[in-house]
Write a protein that holds these residues in place. Structure first.
Motif, PDB file in Angstrom:
ATOM      1  N   ILE A  73      -1.315   1.245 -13.164  1.00 59.34           N
ATOM      2  CA  ILE A  73      -1.319   1.342 -11.703  1.00 59.34           C
ATOM      3  C   ILE A  73      -0.401   0.279 -11.097  1.00 59.34           C
ATOM      4  O   ILE A  73       0.320   0.540 -10.130  1.00 59.34           O
ATOM      5  CB  ILE A  73      -2.749   1.216 -11.150  1.00 59.34           C
ATOM      6  N   VAL A  74      -0.409  -0.931 -11.669  1.00 58.51           N
ATOM      7  CA  VAL A  74       0.477  -1.993 -11.189  1.00 58.51           C
ATOM      8  C   VAL A  74       1.939  -1.591 -11.369  1.00 58.51           C
ATOM      9  O   VAL A  74       2.788  -1.882 -10.526  1.00 58.51           O
ATOM     10  CB  VAL A  74       0.193  -3.325 -11.913  1.00 58.51           C
ATOM     11  N   PHE A  75       2.237  -0.903 -12.461  1.00 63.82           N
ATOM     12  CA  PHE A  75       3.601  -0.423 -12.699  1.00 63.82           C
ATOM     13  C   PHE A  75       4.081   0.440 -11.531  1.00 63.82           C
ATOM     14  O   PHE A  75       5.177   0.224 -10.991  1.00 63.82           O
ATOM     15  CB  PHE A  75       3.628   0.374 -14.008  1.00 63.82           C
ATOM     16  N   LEU A 138       0.458  -3.875  -2.081  1.00 62.41           N
ATOM     17  CA  LEU A 138      -0.044  -5.232  -2.302  1.00 62.41           C
ATOM     18  C   LEU A 138      -1.558  -5.249  -2.452  1.00 62.41           C
ATOM     19  O   LEU A 138      -2.098  -5.961  -3.309  1.00 62.41           O
ATOM     20  CB  LEU A 138       0.370  -6.158  -1.151  1.00 62.41           C
ATOM     21  N   TRP A 139      -2.258  -4.459  -1.636  1.00 58.78           N
ATOM     22  CA  TRP A 139      -3.726  -4.464  -1.703  1.00 58.78           C
ATOM     23  C   TRP A 139      -4.221  -3.920  -3.034  1.00 58.78           C
ATOM     24  O   TRP A 139      -5.184  -4.418  -3.603  1.00 58.78           O
ATOM     25  CB  TRP A 139      -4.308  -3.650  -0.546  1.00 58.78           C
ATOM     26  N   ALA A 140      -3.527  -2.913  -3.552  1.00 61.90           N
ATOM     27  CA  ALA A 140      -3.882  -2.393  -4.872  1.00 61.90           C
ATOM     28  C   ALA A 140      -3.626  -3.444  -5.941  1.00 61.90           C
ATOM     29  O   ALA A 140      -4.429  -3.621  -6.854  1.00 61.90           O
ATOM     30  CB  ALA A 140      -3.076  -1.133  -5.175  1.00 61.90           C
ATOM     31  N   VAL A 141      -2.502  -4.159  -5.817  1.00 63.87           N
ATOM     32  CA  VAL A 141      -2.163  -5.198  -6.800  1.00 63.87           C
ATOM     33  C   VAL A 141      -3.187  -6.327  -6.771  1.00 63.87           C
ATOM     34  O   VAL A 141      -3.576  -6.851  -7.819  1.00 63.87           O
ATOM     35  CB  VAL A 141      -0.742  -5.750  -6.531  1.00 63.87           C
ATOM     36  N   ILE A 142      -3.634  -6.705  -5.566  1.00 65.38           N
ATOM     37  CA  ILE A 142      -4.639  -7.767  -5.451  1.00 65.38           C
ATOM     38  C   ILE A 142      -5.925  -7.351  -6.152  1.00 65.38           C
ATOM     39  O   ILE A 142      -6.495  -8.113  -6.949  1.00 65.38           O
ATOM     40  CB  ILE A 142      -4.921  -8.092  -3.965  1.00 65.38           C
TER      41      ILE A 142
END
Length: 220
Positions: A73-75, A138-142
């Motif tokens: 997901i981060v990718f 960004l919110w997903a990455v956090i």
């Protein structure tokens, strides 16, 4: 009106050539860093996979499932945030990580799953609605960074009691991989940098704990 003639004019203009050279030089450097990061991914994973097949390393299945899910997901989040070449090591790593989780299941490695393990996994999946409703990766990455760091919990717990069951070289190479992936990023922002930087710190802390516990166990 086509923009192709204008682009060709810029590329062919003598006074623009230094800027063009700088652009392609920067892209070539980023490609080099990304290639090194991908190479380190395979250098790290191949011995680890062999170690699993030999029955020496017994990875915690759910930790690897969590890491695979979050990394994938981060990718996509890094691609959305224009991470460019620096995102691809994450994508490849995510695929290999899922493969290790499957291999661990097949080899009957550490299959213990607790309630907290399920919570980590579901939290990783919960990052997708954060991304969808905020339209900001960004919110997903956090969320994924927090989940991934919490995902170290089961492995930390196992490494504390069985410090010799983990391959320290793998995690050291993983740190190096993340450093080169960071250098390969085409855009530097919280969305592109937070995850690889945080995971590198998590791996470093895991290595310190393993080294400490091995000394304690050997001293007994």
């Amino acid at each position: 009106m086509s923009a192709e003639p204008e682009l060709n004019a810029i590329l062919d203009a003598p006074h623009q050539s230094p800027f063009v050279e700088i652009y392609f030089m920067d892209w070539s450097v980023k490609l080099f860093f990304s290639s090194v990061a991908i190479a380190l991914t395979f250098i790290a994973f191949v011995p680890y996979i062999r170690s699993i097949l030999a029955g020496v390393t017994k990875p915690h299945v759910f930790s690897w499932m969590i890491w695979g899910t979050t990394t994938f997901i981060v990718f996509f989040a890094q691609l959305e945030a224009k991470g460019g070449l620096g995102a691809w090591p994450m994508g490849i790593s995510g695929g290999v990580t899922i493969f290790i989780a499957i291999l661990a299941i097949v080899k009957h490695a550490d299959l213990s799953i607790t309630t907290i393990d399920w919570l980590f996994f579901l939290a990783a999946l919960a990052s997708l609605p954060f991304w969808y409703f905020t339209s900001d990766p960004l919110w997903a990455v956090i969320v994924l960074t927090v989940v991934d760091l919490l995902g170290f919990g089961p492995t930390m717990r196992k490494a504390y009691y069985f410090p010799h069951n983990e391959n320290v070289v793998f995690f050291a190479l993983f740190i190096a991989r993340n450093i080169f992936a960071l250098l390969a990023l085409e855009t530097y922002s919280a969305a592109t940098m937070l995850f690889p930087l945080s995971v590198s710190i998590g791996c470093l802390l895991l290595l310190v704990m393993i080294a400490f516990r091995r000394r304690v166990v050997c001293a007994r």
